[in-house]
Write a protein that holds these residues in place. Structure first.
Motif, PDB file in Angstrom:
ATOM      1  N   ASP A 156       0.751  -1.285  -0.030  1.00  0.00           N
ATOM      2  CA  ASP A 156      -0.178   0.267  -0.339  1.00  0.00           C
ATOM      3  C   ASP A 156       1.065   1.227   0.278  1.00  0.00           C
ATOM      4  O   ASP A 156       2.488   1.143   0.515  1.00  0.00           O
ATOM      5  CB  ASP A 156      -0.779  -0.149   1.354  1.00  0.00           C
ATOM      6  CG  ASP A 156      -1.427  -1.422   1.180  1.00  0.00           C
ATOM      7  OD1 ASP A 156      -2.457  -1.795   0.160  1.00  0.00           O
ATOM      8  OD2 ASP A 156      -2.065  -1.644   2.394  1.00  0.00           O
TER       9      ASP A 156
ATOM     10  N   ASP B 115       0.977   3.623   2.023  1.00  0.00           N
ATOM     11  CA  ASP B 115       1.035   4.124   3.192  1.00  0.00           C
ATOM     12  C   ASP B 115       2.516   3.181   3.549  1.00  0.00           C
ATOM     13  O   ASP B 115       3.595   3.059   4.657  1.00  0.00           O
ATOM     14  CB  ASP B 115      -0.058   4.253   4.109  1.00  0.00           C
ATOM     15  CG  ASP B 115      -0.721   3.065   4.550  1.00  0.00           C
ATOM     16  OD1 ASP B 115       0.687   1.643   3.919  1.00  0.00           O
ATOM     17  OD2 ASP B 115      -1.384   2.261   5.458  1.00  0.00           O
ATOM     18  N   SER B 116       3.239   2.233   3.201  1.00  0.00           N
ATOM     19  CA  SER B 116       4.131   1.840   3.210  1.00  0.00           C
ATOM     20  C   SER B 116       5.490   2.240   2.935  1.00  0.00           C
ATOM     21  O   SER B 116       5.921   2.728   1.750  1.00  0.00           O
ATOM     22  CB  SER B 116       3.871   0.075   2.564  1.00  0.00           C
ATOM     23  OG  SER B 116       5.715  -0.934   2.950  1.00  0.00           O
TER      24      SER B 116
ATOM     25  N   TYR C 140       7.035   1.183  -0.053  1.00  0.00           N
ATOM     26  CA  TYR C 140       5.548   1.767  -1.564  1.00  0.00           C
ATOM     27  C   TYR C 140       6.819   2.078  -2.295  1.00  0.00           C
ATOM     28  O   TYR C 140       6.269   1.658  -3.671  1.00  0.00           O
ATOM     29  CB  TYR C 140       4.755   2.387  -1.250  1.00  0.00           C
ATOM     30  CG  TYR C 140       4.301   3.419  -1.618  1.00  0.00           C
ATOM     31  CD1 TYR C 140       3.325   1.813  -2.653  1.00  0.00           C
ATOM     32  CD2 TYR C 140       4.007   4.622  -3.136  1.00  0.00           C
ATOM     33  CE1 TYR C 140       2.392   2.330  -3.642  1.00  0.00           C
ATOM     34  CE2 TYR C 140       2.784   4.740  -3.957  1.00  0.00           C
ATOM     35  CZ  TYR C 140       2.410   4.121  -4.384  1.00  0.00           C
ATOM     36  OH  TYR C 140       1.721   4.284  -5.612  1.00  0.00           O
TER      37      TYR C 140
ATOM     38  N   GLN D 289       0.056   9.067  -5.577  1.00  0.00           N
ATOM     39  CA  GLN D 289      -0.268   8.471  -4.538  1.00  0.00           C
ATOM     40  C   GLN D 289       1.352   9.603  -4.131  1.00  0.00           C
ATOM     41  O   GLN D 289       1.292  10.308  -2.959  1.00  0.00           O
ATOM     42  CB  GLN D 289      -0.158   7.479  -4.318  1.00  0.00           C
ATOM     43  CG  GLN D 289      -0.805   6.371  -4.305  1.00  0.00           C
ATOM     44  CD  GLN D 289      -2.127   6.834  -3.432  1.00  0.00           C
ATOM     45  OE1 GLN D 289      -1.867   7.235  -2.235  1.00  0.00           O
ATOM     46  NE2 GLN D 289      -2.913   6.368  -4.064  1.00  0.00           N
TER      47      GLN D 289
END
Length: 579
Positions: A352, A354-355, A358, A388
């Motif tokens: 995801d 928010d990792s 990422y 993102q």
């Protein structure tokens, strides 16, 4: 520091030290203007070399800021005033090391030792530099001199013994560590390294005794306990190994290194339930403690580790926390290393935004999509990644490359220009945009971009080569093209594509005899490249070597998937059959 080495040698005038003290107080109180005046007073004070005190302090200030050149300059000024100060010489050698100037550091230390051959600290510094510079014999000689001067130097024994271990000179290593144990019988390190030597020699009983002694001396040093566990496993004493793991976990229930190793041991022993329980426990722990991930990376994802062990642990942990993005990223890395691309892509896709991994996961997944010709999916991936992370210019670089692969040059240009608006001097973006312009048929703009890259990065071999090859393809500025490519080749002498560029310049200059051996070498360096093979064929044809030219063209045609017609035409002109 020792009293005899108060830096620099305390001298005659109290006034300079009083001024230095005032200067330090001014700096501490945030009075830069006042402190500057004090510095000027120190520099102007009478007495010849009284400024050495300030030079030393200024050097220390520059060291703290990481300004190594300035630190060296001030230290050299201080040494000029106090050439007998061992401390200042060693400090200058340390600065040279930070500057990555190992020969300079050696020169400073050798000059110091010429005047004071009994300076043990200087011999120790010299030994470490010699080891770092790949001169083990010289390093061992320096360490032996240090030990002869000071047999109590613990660090000298350890460094020398480890060097012998690295050389697999077990008798010499054993002799050094036995001396260490005799002199420091209560130091765990000597017993630990002796145990390692005994284990390597197959003397398991002696190794067991030495490991146990090292643990008795320092129970908090876990490395000895893990070494003991490995020895028990080698001896087939699995129950003892399990007890050691359990003892480590009893001391610290969050010990991920012990917990994961024990889980793997349970799995390999057919104790699936106990293995699953431990994997689940540390999977949940990893949600709040990055040390679990750190252990996975250090112990199971290192290049020398068995990826199957990492796969077992990660699959077991993901069974307990299937939505854990960080674990999916690590699982993707493991499957990629095992060349299980489908599984790797599936794991990377589950990381995801928010990792902490990422951005790395996106890059890895994009690469795999490209590798498998899944360009539309790669474009969708990067488009979402830009949404993102709008400030990540690498994502725009990748997206521009994917558009380029689909010959959507206008979209590639737009994407890369957006990134350049954020980072105008990003040479990767400028280079990629130049390639897009070249493929788009806009060669003047390609040339301009490559020139920008070279202006910003004069040692960029790819840009030097690209510009030179572009000139050669256009048949212009061939002398400059040769110079550019020679510069690139000096940076990458075994690069097949740059070697081909040089041969192609010779070809364009009509120097066919010189071109042929260069192009043949390029083909050996990059044997699967059809363009290079075609160039070799062209050189043979110009030299009247028809049979060799036909052979090269046929092999090039076998490797070429698109734009095959020019090769077919060349074969037909030579009266050869087209395969």
């Amino acid at each position: 520091m020792p009293a005899s080495e108060t830096p620099p040698a305390v001298g005659r005038a109290a006034i300079p030290w009083m001024l230095v003290g005032i200067w330090l107080l001014a700096v501490a109180c945030g009075r830069p203007a006042f402190s500057a005046n004090v510095m000027r007073a120190q520099m102007d004070s009478p007495g010849g070399c009284t400024g050495k005190y300030l030079d030393y302090l200024l050097a220390r200030q520059e060291e703290k800021r990481g300004n190594w050149e300035e630190a060296a300059r001030f230290l050299q000024k201080a040494i000029a005033c106090d050439p007998d100060s061992s401390y200042l010489h060693r400090e200058l050698a340390m600065v040279r090391i930070h500057q990555k100037d190992l020969p300079g550091a050696v020169q400073v230390l050798e000059a110091l030792l010429a005047g004071d051959p009994k300076d043990v600290d200087a011999w120790m510094m010299l030994a470490r530099i010699q080891q770092q510079a790949g001169k083990p014999a010289a390093a061992r000689s320096s360490l032996e001199k240090a030990l002869a001067l000071d047999p109590e130097r613990r660090d000298a024994y350890l460094l020398l013994g480890r060097m012998y271990l690295g050389d697999k000179n077990w008798p010499a290593a054993q002799a050094i560590f036995q001396q260490f144990v005799n002199r420091f019988p209560s130091d765990f390190a000597g017993h630990f390294f002796l145990a390692r030597i005994y284990e390597t020699q197959g003397r398991f009983a002696d190794a067991l005794t030495a490991y146990q002694r090292s643990i008795e001396l320092d129970p908090s040093e876990e490395e000895g306990r893990y070494a003991l566990i490995r020895l028990y496993q080698k001896m087939g004493r699995d129950d003892e190994a399990v007890r050691q793991y359990q003892a480590l976990l009893a001391d610290n229930p969050h010990n991920a290194r012990a917990g994961l190793a024990l889980a793997l041991h349970y799995h390999q022993s057919g104790l699936g339930g106990q293995a699953a329980e431990l994997m689940a426990r540390f999977a949940r722990r990893s949600l709040e403690d990055d040390e679990v991930l750190g252990v996975l990376v250090r112990d199971y994802l290192d290049g020398s580790a068995d990826p199957q062990q990492a796969r077992i642990l990660l699959e077991g942990m993901l069974a307990a926390v299937p939505g854990h993005s960080d674990l999916h990223y690590l699982a993707g890395i493991v499957h990629d290393r095992m060349e299980m691309d489908d599984e790797a892509m599936a794991h990377f896709a589950r990381v995801d935004a928010d990792s902490q991994f990422y951005e790395e996961a996106v890059a890895q997944l994009g690469y795999l999509y490209q590798k498998h010709q899944r360009i539309p999916e790669a474009i969708d991936l990067m488009t979402e990644a830009i949404r993102q992370r709008p400030g990540n210019t690498d994502f725009r670089l990748y997206l521009g490359g994917f558009y380029e692969a689909q010959e959507r040059y206008a979209e590639a240009e737009k994407t890369l220009l957006e990134a350049l608006a954020m980072e105008a001097k990003n040479v990767k973006l400028l280079f990629r945009l130049g390639v897009v312009y070249d493929k788009w048929g806009r060669r003047p703009e390609c040339i301009e971009r490559m020139k920008q890259v070279i202006a910003l990065a004069p040692r960029d071999a790819n840009a030097l080569n690209y510009l030179g090859y572009t000139y050669a393809e256009m048949g212009i500025r061939l002398d400059e093209a040769e110079q550019l490519i020679q510069q690139a080749l000096a940076l990458k002498p075994d690069d097949g594509y740059i070697t081909d560029s040089l041969g192609w310049v010779y070809f364009k200059q009509g120097r066919y005899q010189e071109a042929l051996p260069v192009l043949e070498r390029a083909s050996r360096l990059a044997p699967e490249d059809p363009v290079i093979l075609e160039h070799v064929g062209d050189a043979h044809r110009q030299l009247g070597q028809v049979t060799e030219a036909v052979d090269c063209y046929r092999r090039a045609l076998e490797r070429k998937e698109t734009d095959r017609q020019p090769l077919i035409d060349k074969l037909r002109k030579l009266g050869a059959d087209v395969p």
